[in-house]
Motif scaffolding. Structure first.
Motif, short mmCIF file in Angstrom:
data_model
loop_
_atom_site.label_atom_id
_atom_site.label_comp_id
_atom_site.label_asym_id
_atom_site.label_seq_id
_atom_site.Cartn_x
_atom_site.Cartn_y
_atom_site.Cartn_z
N THR A 175 0.86 -1.18 0.00
CA THR A 175 0.00 0.00 0.00
C THR A 175 0.90 1.23 0.00
O THR A 175 2.12 1.12 0.22
CB THR A 175 -0.91 0.04 1.24
N ALA A 176 0.31 2.37 -0.21
CA ALA A 176 1.10 3.61 -0.18
C ALA A 176 1.75 3.78 1.19
O ALA A 176 2.93 4.14 1.30
CB ALA A 176 0.20 4.80 -0.51
N GLY A 177 0.99 3.50 2.25
CA GLY A 177 1.53 3.65 3.59
C GLY A 177 2.64 2.66 3.90
O GLY A 177 3.61 2.98 4.58
N LYS A 178 2.50 1.44 3.39
CA LYS A 178 3.51 0.41 3.63
C LYS A 178 4.83 0.77 2.96
O LYS A 178 5.91 0.63 3.54
CB LYS A 178 3.01 -0.94 3.12
N LEU A 179 4.76 1.27 1.73
CA LEU A 179 5.97 1.66 1.02
C LEU A 179 6.63 2.85 1.70
O LEU A 179 7.86 2.93 1.77
CB LEU A 179 5.65 1.97 -0.44
N LEU A 180 5.84 3.76 2.18
CA LEU A 180 6.38 4.90 2.94
C LEU A 180 7.09 4.39 4.19
O LEU A 180 8.16 4.89 4.56
CB LEU A 180 5.25 5.86 3.31
N GLY A 181 6.52 3.36 4.82
CA GLY A 181 7.13 2.77 6.00
C GLY A 181 8.45 2.09 5.68
O GLY A 181 9.41 2.20 6.46
N TYR A 182 8.52 1.38 4.55
CA TYR A 182 9.78 0.75 4.15
C TYR A 182 10.88 1.79 3.93
O TYR A 182 12.03 1.60 4.33
CB TYR A 182 9.60 -0.06 2.87
N HIS A 183 10.50 2.89 3.30
CA HIS A 183 11.47 3.95 3.04
C HIS A 183 11.99 4.51 4.36
O HIS A 183 13.19 4.72 4.54
CB HIS A 183 10.83 5.06 2.20
N GLY A 184 11.10 4.71 5.30
CA GLY A 184 11.50 5.22 6.60
C GLY A 184 12.32 4.22 7.40
O GLY A 184 13.13 4.61 8.25
N ALA A 185 12.13 2.92 7.12
CA ALA A 185 12.86 1.88 7.84
C ALA A 185 14.29 1.72 7.33
O ALA A 185 15.10 1.03 7.97
CB ALA A 185 12.12 0.55 7.72
N GLY A 186 14.60 2.32 6.19
CA GLY A 186 15.96 2.24 5.66
C GLY A 186 16.09 1.59 4.31
O GLY A 186 17.19 1.54 3.75
N ILE A 187 14.99 1.08 3.74
CA ILE A 187 15.05 0.52 2.39
C ILE A 187 15.24 1.67 1.40
O ILE A 187 14.52 2.67 1.45
CB ILE A 187 13.76 -0.26 2.06
N ASN A 188 16.22 1.55 0.50
CA ASN A 188 16.42 2.59 -0.51
C ASN A 188 16.33 2.07 -1.94
O ASN A 188 16.56 2.81 -2.88
CB ASN A 188 17.75 3.32 -0.29
N ARG A 189 16.00 0.79 -2.09
CA ARG A 189 15.77 0.23 -3.43
C ARG A 189 14.66 -0.81 -3.35
O ARG A 189 14.67 -1.67 -2.47
CB ARG A 189 17.03 -0.42 -3.98
N LEU A 190 13.71 -0.70 -4.27
CA LEU A 190 12.63 -1.68 -4.38
C LEU A 190 12.78 -2.47 -5.66
O LEU A 190 13.20 -1.94 -6.69
CB LEU A 190 11.26 -0.99 -4.38
N SER A 191 12.43 -3.74 -5.61
CA SER A 191 12.40 -4.58 -6.80
C SER A 191 11.02 -5.22 -6.88
O SER A 191 10.71 -6.15 -6.13
CB SER A 191 13.49 -5.67 -6.73
N PHE A 192 10.19 -4.69 -7.77
CA PHE A 192 8.83 -5.20 -7.91
C PHE A 192 8.79 -6.42 -8.81
O PHE A 192 9.31 -6.39 -9.94
CB PHE A 192 7.89 -4.13 -8.49
N GLY A 193 8.18 -7.49 -8.34
CA GLY A 193 7.97 -8.68 -9.16
C GLY A 193 6.70 -8.52 -9.99
O GLY A 193 5.65 -9.05 -9.64
N VAL A 194 6.81 -7.78 -11.09
CA VAL A 194 5.64 -7.53 -11.94
C VAL A 194 5.40 -8.69 -12.89
O VAL A 194 4.27 -9.16 -13.04
CB VAL A 194 5.83 -6.21 -12.73
N GLN A 195 6.46 -9.16 -13.56
CA GLN A 195 6.46 -10.29 -14.49
C GLN A 195 5.74 -10.02 -15.80
O GLN A 195 6.19 -10.45 -16.86
CB GLN A 195 5.90 -11.56 -13.83
N SER A 196 4.61 -9.32 -15.77
CA SER A 196 3.87 -9.01 -17.00
C SER A 196 2.91 -7.87 -16.71
O SER A 196 2.47 -7.70 -15.57
CB SER A 196 3.10 -10.24 -17.48
N LEU A 197 2.58 -7.11 -17.76
CA LEU A 197 1.51 -6.11 -17.65
C LEU A 197 0.30 -6.53 -18.45
O LEU A 197 -0.52 -5.69 -18.84
CB LEU A 197 2.01 -4.73 -18.10
#
Length: 226
Positions: A101-123
């Protein structure tokens, strides 16, 4: 360079193409997972076999984005305490667009994560359904927008091409500028068979068409920058 990999094995649902180790989500096991990781880090500190500081930390899976941000932050705090984190350390977390969620991603950023890797696989929603993914194409796009709004500048997106019955150019709509993924890296992986996951096994039963290798596009990865 010293790196730390943390495997978070839990999944809401096992994708039929995946042969990575994973377990069905268990709420109590997920809750206790950070303490297990911290205990292991402390054990290795006492054994004096690992040398810090860590230049990269990678939360892989499984589905690491099932961990709440506070759990991720707790693990990182203890990793820093026990071994140290480089000032410019790249700290990555794999995420399923269907679990954020938007809030969860904001929380990850605040926790120290500075890179995300989304498993999209296909659009393509039809391909996503065949792959057993729990998210839609629209949810993947939304997750990227949330990541940008949360302050992430470094965002990756995993894609699979040469899926059974997939047109050769099918992965490329994800690179369309309308997706607004400037400064994003796209690891693009060819569909490959494995004897373990159930989806490749369907080829042997004749219930799923396999793309001939000679018809696969020759590509390893793509990158977009500002």
């Amino acid at each position: 360079m010293t790196s730390l990999y943390i495997h978070v094995p839990f999944c809401l649902r096992k994708c039929p193409y995946c042969d990575f180790f994973s377990l069905p989500l268990n709420a109590s096991q997920l809750e206790g997972f950070p303490q297990l990781v911290i205990a292991h880090l402390e054990q290795e500190r006492h054994r004096d076999r690992w040398q810090g500081p860590f230049s990269t930390v990678f939360f892989g899976g499984g589905t690491p984005s099932l961990l709440p941000p506070r759990a991720v932050g707790l693990i990182l705090q203890h990793a820093d305490r026990l071994f140290g984190l480089s000032r410019d350390a790249e700290i990555s977390l794999e995420a399923n667009p269907g679990t954020v969620t938007a809030g969860k991603l904001l929380g990850y950023h605040g926790a120290g994560i500075n890179r995300l890797s989304f498993g999209v696989q296909s659009l393509n929603d039809r391909s996503l359904a065949r792959l057993g993914r729990i998210h839609s194409a629209a949810e993947a796009r939304l997750a990227f927008r949330w990541a940008r709004q949360a302050g992430f500048d470094n965002v990756g997106c995993d894609l699979i091409f040469a899926l059974p019955d997939q047109p050769p150019k099918a992965p490329w709509p994800i690179l369309n500028p309308s997706f607004s993924l400037a400064r994003s890296i796209f690891p693009v992986t060819a569909w490959a068979s494995s004897p373990k996951p159930p989806l490749p096994a369907r080829w042997k039963r004749g219930t799923c068409n396999r793309r001939p290798r000679r018809s696969m596009p020759k590509v390893s990865c793509c990158c977009m920058n500002d």
